[in-house]
Design a protein around this motif. Structure first.
Motif, PDB file in Angstrom:
ATOM      1  N   ILE A  27       0.841  -1.199   0.000  1.00  0.00           N
ATOM      2  CA  ILE A  27       0.000   0.000   0.000  1.00  0.00           C
ATOM      3  C   ILE A  27       0.865   1.232   0.000  1.00  0.00           C
ATOM      4  CG2 ILE A  27      -1.724   1.301   1.309  1.00  0.00           C
ATOM      5  CD1 ILE A  27      -2.931  -1.352   2.138  1.00  0.00           C
ATOM      6  N   THR A  28       1.832   1.255   0.896  1.00  0.00           N
ATOM      7  CA  THR A  28       2.767   2.350   0.949  1.00  0.00           C
ATOM      8  C   THR A  28       3.982   1.890   1.731  1.00  0.00           C
ATOM      9  OG1 THR A  28       3.016   4.696   1.484  1.00  0.00           O
ATOM     10  CG2 THR A  28       1.847   3.344   3.079  1.00  0.00           C
ATOM     11  N   GLY A  29       5.072   2.666   1.690  1.00  0.00           N
ATOM     12  CA  GLY A  29       6.224   2.301   2.496  1.00  0.00           C
ATOM     13  C   GLY A  29       7.314   1.608   1.695  1.00  0.00           C
ATOM     14  N   ASP A  30       7.998   0.674   2.322  1.00  0.00           N
ATOM     15  CA  ASP A  30       9.118  -0.027   1.696  1.00  0.00           C
ATOM     16  C   ASP A  30       8.676  -0.739   0.435  1.00  0.00           C
ATOM     17  OD1 ASP A  30      10.722  -1.054   4.817  1.00  0.00           O
ATOM     18  OD2 ASP A  30      10.841   0.799   3.647  1.00  0.00           O
ATOM     19  N   ASN A  31       9.545  -0.665  -0.577  1.00  0.00           N
ATOM     20  CA  ASN A  31       9.215  -1.299  -1.848  1.00  0.00           C
ATOM     21  C   ASN A  31       9.263  -2.819  -1.762  1.00  0.00           C
ATOM     22  OD1 ASN A  31       8.830   1.179  -3.014  1.00  0.00           O
ATOM     23  ND2 ASN A  31      10.860   1.251  -3.957  1.00  0.00           N
ATOM     24  N   LEU A  32      10.011  -3.358  -0.826  1.00  0.00           N
ATOM     25  CA  LEU A  32      10.076  -4.806  -0.651  1.00  0.00           C
ATOM     26  C   LEU A  32       9.112  -5.200   0.461  1.00  0.00           C
ATOM     27  CD1 LEU A  32      11.487  -7.413  -1.570  1.00  0.00           C
ATOM     28  CD2 LEU A  32      13.133  -7.063   0.285  1.00  0.00           C
ATOM     29  N   VAL A  33       8.145  -6.008   0.079  1.00  0.00           N
ATOM     30  CA  VAL A  33       7.100  -6.412   1.013  1.00  0.00           C
ATOM     31  C   VAL A  33       7.261  -7.893   1.330  1.00  0.00           C
ATOM     32  CG1 VAL A  33       4.617  -6.633   1.355  1.00  0.00           C
ATOM     33  CG2 VAL A  33       5.519  -4.720   0.031  1.00  0.00           C
ATOM     34  N   LYS A  34       7.227  -8.226   2.600  1.00  0.00           N
ATOM     35  CA  LYS A  34       7.318  -9.637   2.994  1.00  0.00           C
ATOM     36  C   LYS A  34       5.941 -10.146   3.376  1.00  0.00           C
ATOM     37  CE  LYS A  34      12.131  -9.426   4.446  1.00  0.00           C
ATOM     38  NZ  LYS A  34      12.598 -10.169   3.254  1.00  0.00           N
ATOM     39  N   GLU A  58       8.412  -7.179  -4.778  1.00  0.00           N
ATOM     40  CA  GLU A  58       9.082  -5.891  -4.913  1.00  0.00           C
ATOM     41  C   GLU A  58       8.254  -4.962  -5.775  1.00  0.00           C
ATOM     42  OE1 GLU A  58      13.091  -6.136  -6.230  1.00  0.00           O
ATOM     43  OE2 GLU A  58      13.525  -4.054  -5.683  1.00  0.00           O
ATOM     44  N   PHE A  59       7.890  -3.843  -5.215  1.00  0.00           N
ATOM     45  CA  PHE A  59       7.143  -2.814  -5.937  1.00  0.00           C
ATOM     46  C   PHE A  59       8.135  -1.933  -6.684  1.00  0.00           C
ATOM     47  CE2 PHE A  59       4.180   0.281  -7.102  1.00  0.00           C
ATOM     48  CZ  PHE A  59       4.543   1.533  -6.631  1.00  0.00           C
ATOM     49  N   ASN A  60       7.928  -1.783  -7.978  1.00  0.00           N
ATOM     50  CA  ASN A  60       8.782  -0.925  -8.790  1.00  0.00           C
ATOM     51  C   ASN A  60       7.884   0.051  -9.533  1.00  0.00           C
ATOM     52  OD1 ASN A  60      10.326   0.153 -10.986  1.00  0.00           O
ATOM     53  ND2 ASN A  60      11.858  -1.439 -10.606  1.00  0.00           N
ATOM     54  N   LYS A  61       7.870   1.294  -9.056  1.00  0.00           N
ATOM     55  CA  LYS A  61       6.934   2.265  -9.615  1.00  0.00           C
ATOM     56  C   LYS A  61       7.280   2.630 -11.056  1.00  0.00           C
ATOM     57  CE  LYS A  61       4.629   6.610  -8.490  1.00  0.00           C
ATOM     58  NZ  LYS A  61       4.485   7.708  -7.504  1.00  0.00           N
ATOM     59  N   SER A  62       8.562   2.780 -11.350  1.00  0.00           N
ATOM     60  CA  SER A  62       8.956   3.197 -12.697  1.00  0.00           C
ATOM     61  C   SER A  62       8.636   2.125 -13.735  1.00  0.00           C
ATOM     62  CB  SER A  62      10.445   3.539 -12.733  1.00  0.00           C
ATOM     63  OG  SER A  62      11.217   2.389 -12.425  1.00  0.00           O
ATOM     64  N   GLN A  63       8.708   0.883 -13.338  1.00  0.00           N
ATOM     65  CA  GLN A  63       8.388  -0.209 -14.260  1.00  0.00           C
ATOM     66  C   GLN A  63       6.964  -0.709 -14.087  1.00  0.00           C
ATOM     67  OE1 GLN A  63      11.361  -3.308 -14.120  1.00  0.00           O
ATOM     68  NE2 GLN A  63      13.052  -1.894 -14.447  1.00  0.00           N
ATOM     69  N   THR A  64       6.222  -0.118 -13.199  1.00  0.00           N
ATOM     70  CA  THR A  64       4.848  -0.532 -12.854  1.00  0.00           C
ATOM     71  C   THR A  64       4.775  -2.043 -12.693  1.00  0.00           C
ATOM     72  OG1 THR A  64       4.093  -0.596 -15.175  1.00  0.00           O
ATOM     73  CG2 THR A  64       3.781   1.469 -13.949  1.00  0.00           C
TER      74      THR A  64
END
Lengths: 110, 112
Positions: free
Chosen positions: B51-58, B66-72
Motif C-alpha cells: 500500500i505504501t512504504g518499503d518497496n520490498l514487502v514480505k 518488490e514494488f517498482n513504480k517506474s516499471q509498474t
C-alpha cells in the motif's frame, strides 16, 4: 478477522433448474461483498458487488442475480441455469484493504 | 481503467531454486497491490500487499514482492521454492474505487 462461509461446496444441477448459492460473513460489520466466477481454474470474473443491504451492482449482464437481505448475507441466484453457468463461484468480503475469500462453490450444469 | 498483466501462463522451477512470478499493472493514482495463491478447488488465500512504504514487502510462507513504480511491476519472489508452493498465483490491483482487478493467473510448478 474476517471469515467468509460459502455453501454448498459442490452442486450438480440440470439445465433450466434454479440456483441459490449462499455466502455469510463473520467478523466484520457492513463489509463490501463480492461474487466472482472462475472458469476452468483460471481468471476471476467479477459478477456482482454490494456495499450494503439491498445494494447490488452488476458487472456482467447474464441470467444470474444477487441479493443482500442482511448485512452479512450475500446470495447468488438464477431462475434457470444454462450450461455456460458451470464454474467455480467465489464469495469475497472486503476487510480493511484486503479481500478475503470463501472456499468456493463448484457448480456443474448438465 | 485498472488492469493487471501476468505475462507468464506457467512457471516451472526446481525445488530449492529461487522463483519469480511476474506482474505488471496499470492504475490511476497510487496503487494498492496484492498477491493471492489458490490451491486446487479452494478459495484464494492472501499472501501479501503493498500500500505504501518499503518497496520490498514480505508476506506469508516466505514469499516477498518488490514494488517498482517506474516499471509498474510487482513481482512475487521466494528465495528457495518448495514443492508445496505449486499452485495458481494471482496478482491484483485496487485503484481509487473499492473493486479489485485480478490478473489472469500464473501456474507455478515446483519440480522435486
Amino acid at each position: 478477522s474476517q471469515t467468509i462461509h460459502q455453501w454448498p461446496a459442490t452442486l450438480v444441477q440440470p439445465v433450466g433448474s434454479p440456483l441459490s448459492l449462499e455466502c455469510t460473513v463473520e467478523g466484520t460489520s457492513n463489509p463490501n461483498l463480492y461474487w466472482y466466477r472462475q472458469a476452468a481454474g483460471r481468471g476471476l470474473q467479477l459478477l456482482f458487488y454490494s456495499v450494503g443491504i439491498g445494494q447490488i451492482s452488476s458487472e456482467v449482464p447474464q441470467n444470474l442475480s444477487a441479493s443482500r437481505p442482511q448485512d452479512r448475507q450475500f446470495i447468488l441466484s438464477s431462475k434457470k441455469l444454462l450450461l455456460s453457468d458451470s464454474g467455480f463461484y467465489l464469495c469475497a468480503g472486503m476487510a480493511p484493504n484486503v479481500l478475503t475469500f470463501g472456499a468456493g462453490s463448484r457448480l456443474t450444469v448438465l | 481503467a485498472q488492469s493487471v498483466a501476468q505475462p507468464e501462463d506457467q512457471v516451472n522451477v526446481a525445488e530449492g531454486n529461487p522463483l519469480t512470478v511476474k506482474c505488471t499493472y496499470s492504475v490511476s493514482g497510487n496503487p494498492y497491490l496484492f498477491w493471492y495463491v489458490q490451491y486446487p478447488n479452494r478459495g484464494l488465500q492472501f499472501l501479501l500487499k503493498y500500500i505504501t512504504g518499503d518497496n520490498l514487502v514480505k508476506g506469508s510462507y516466505g514469499f516477498e514482492a518488490e514494488f517498482n513504480k517506474s516499471q509498474t511491476s510487482f513481482h512475487l519472489k521466494k528465495p528457495s521454492a518448495l514443492v508445496s508452493d505449486s499452485a495458481l498465483y494471482f496478482c491484483a490491483v485496487r485503484g481509487p474505487g473499492q473493486n479489485f482487478v485480478f490478473g489472469p493467473g500464473t501456474r507455478l510448478s515446483v519440480l522435486p
